[in-house]
Design an enzyme around this catalytic site. Structure first.
Site, short mmCIF file in Angstrom:
data_model
loop_
_atom_site.label_atom_id
_atom_site.label_comp_id
_atom_site.label_asym_id
_atom_site.label_seq_id
_atom_site.Cartn_x
_atom_site.Cartn_y
_atom_site.Cartn_z
N ASN A 40 0.83 -1.12 -0.15
CA ASN A 40 0.13 -0.08 -0.08
C ASN A 40 0.96 1.46 0.04
O ASN A 40 2.05 1.08 0.00
CB ASN A 40 -1.09 -0.07 1.19
N CYS A 68 -7.17 -2.15 -7.93
CA CYS A 68 -6.41 -2.03 -6.72
C CYS A 68 -7.47 -1.46 -5.78
O CYS A 68 -8.81 -1.29 -6.33
CB CYS A 68 -5.07 -1.29 -6.58
N ASP A 117 -8.47 1.56 -4.93
CA ASP A 117 -9.18 2.84 -5.55
C ASP A 117 -9.08 2.85 -7.03
O ASP A 117 -9.74 3.53 -7.70
CB ASP A 117 -8.89 4.05 -4.77
N GLY A 118 -8.02 2.28 -7.60
CA GLY A 118 -7.86 2.45 -9.07
C GLY A 118 -6.94 3.53 -9.47
O GLY A 118 -6.74 3.55 -10.79
N ARG A 164 -1.67 1.85 -7.81
CA ARG A 164 -1.19 0.46 -8.42
C ARG A 164 -1.89 0.26 -9.81
O ARG A 164 -0.75 -0.31 -10.59
CB ARG A 164 -1.32 -0.53 -7.60
N ARG A 202 -0.06 12.40 -3.40
CA ARG A 202 1.01 11.50 -3.39
C ARG A 202 2.34 12.27 -3.48
O ARG A 202 3.47 11.67 -3.04
CB ARG A 202 0.67 10.70 -4.70
#
Length: 296
Positions: free
Chosen positions: A26, A92, A94-95, A98, A138
């Protein structure tokens, strides 16, 4: 192929589909890996033997093993799509973390267009920008808030690993990847300032900021790969963790630098020569550009 989530009742919901877990960590774990990588890099000094030991550790680090998961997963997806003509669902939690990593890498392997400079721009815009990757969160543009993770630079590192494995198959070289990493951290381009296309539109990013691709096109010749030979069809690769290298062109520049600050001079913002016309207006380097809140 899915990331680190765990689905309940997979047999019922997936039916005859083949189900695989990539075991990609994660975002919190990814950030920890980056911190470990930075700490290891800072151990490098002028003592050759010590440097060799540090570099050997980096090559077998958690970061390298995570790159291997992404590259292996992308190769598997590409082989199913292009090799056997099957269909693949990648997701993944939330899309937008990853998923774009694996999907974008798979498309690079499958389609030679995405291995060109123009095609790579289309791929990034399609799978990262317009698909809603949370660049602001991010990349830590809003401060050291929860959610910071090196998803973007990890993807660029994977592309760099592919460049090392098949250097003549790509129409661009390492300078493009370094420039994109620097640009993401520098906060000079609207491309990497927002968490979604909706927020970018609400902030009038297209009108008020400069996109990274406009700057990159100005130095297109320097970004091209002189060794490029178009390779049609599927690019088959197979990696082991010992095959992966440390991206020295990016990480080893930062022995005494903050990774969130590009080294001077900024390759995308060269000093103007006397008499040269002023560049297009750009956002503040301090990431002070505030986007209005948009309800979901």
């Amino acid at each position: 192929w899915v990331g680190g989530g765990r689905e309940v009742g997979r047999g019922t919901h997936y039916g005859v589909a083949e189900y695989e877990m990539l075991e990609i960590e994660n975002c919190e774990a990814q950030q920890e890996m980056l911190v470990e990588l930075k700490a290891a890099v800072k151990q490098l000094d002028t003592k050759t033997l010590r440097n060799l030991r540090v570099m050997a550790g980096l090559c077998g680090s958690r970061w390298s093993r995570e790159l291997l998961k992404l590259l292996s997963g992308a190769a598997r997806v590409a082989s199913v799509l292009a090799g056997s003509g099957g269909s693949v669902l990648v997701h993944c939690n939330d899309g937008w973390n990853r998923t774009p990593q694996v999907v974008a890498l798979a498309q690079i392997l499958i389609d030679p267009y995405y291995r060109t400079l123009e095609g790579f721009e289309v791929l990034v815009e399609k799978e990262w920008v317009h698909s809603g990757h949370c660049f602001a969160a991010r990349l830590g543009h809003a401060g050291k808030a929860a959610g910071e993770a090196p998803i973007w630079v990890q993807f660029l590192d994977c592309v760099w690993q592919l460049l090392q494995a098949r250097p003549s198959a790509f129409g661009f070289g390492e300078p493009l990847l370094v420039a994109l990493a620097d640009a993401a951290w520098a906060c000079r381009h609207g491309t990497f300032l927002f968490d979604s296309p909706a927020l970018a539109a609400a902030a009038e990013a297209r009108e008020r900021t400069v996109g990274v691709w406009a700057d990159l096109r100005r130095r297109r010749t320097a970004l091209l790969n002189p060794r490029y030979k178009a390779f049609p069809g599927l690019l088959k690769v197979h990696f082991k963790v010992e095959d992966l290298q440390v991206w020295g062109g990016l990480y080893l520049r930062y022995l005494n630098q903050d990774w969130h600050e590009p080294l001077p001079p900024d390759p995308l913002c060269p000093e103007r020569a006397p008499g040269e016309e002023a560049r297009e207006p750009r956002v503040s380097d301090s990431c002070s550009f505030k986007a209005p809140h948009v309800a979901a």
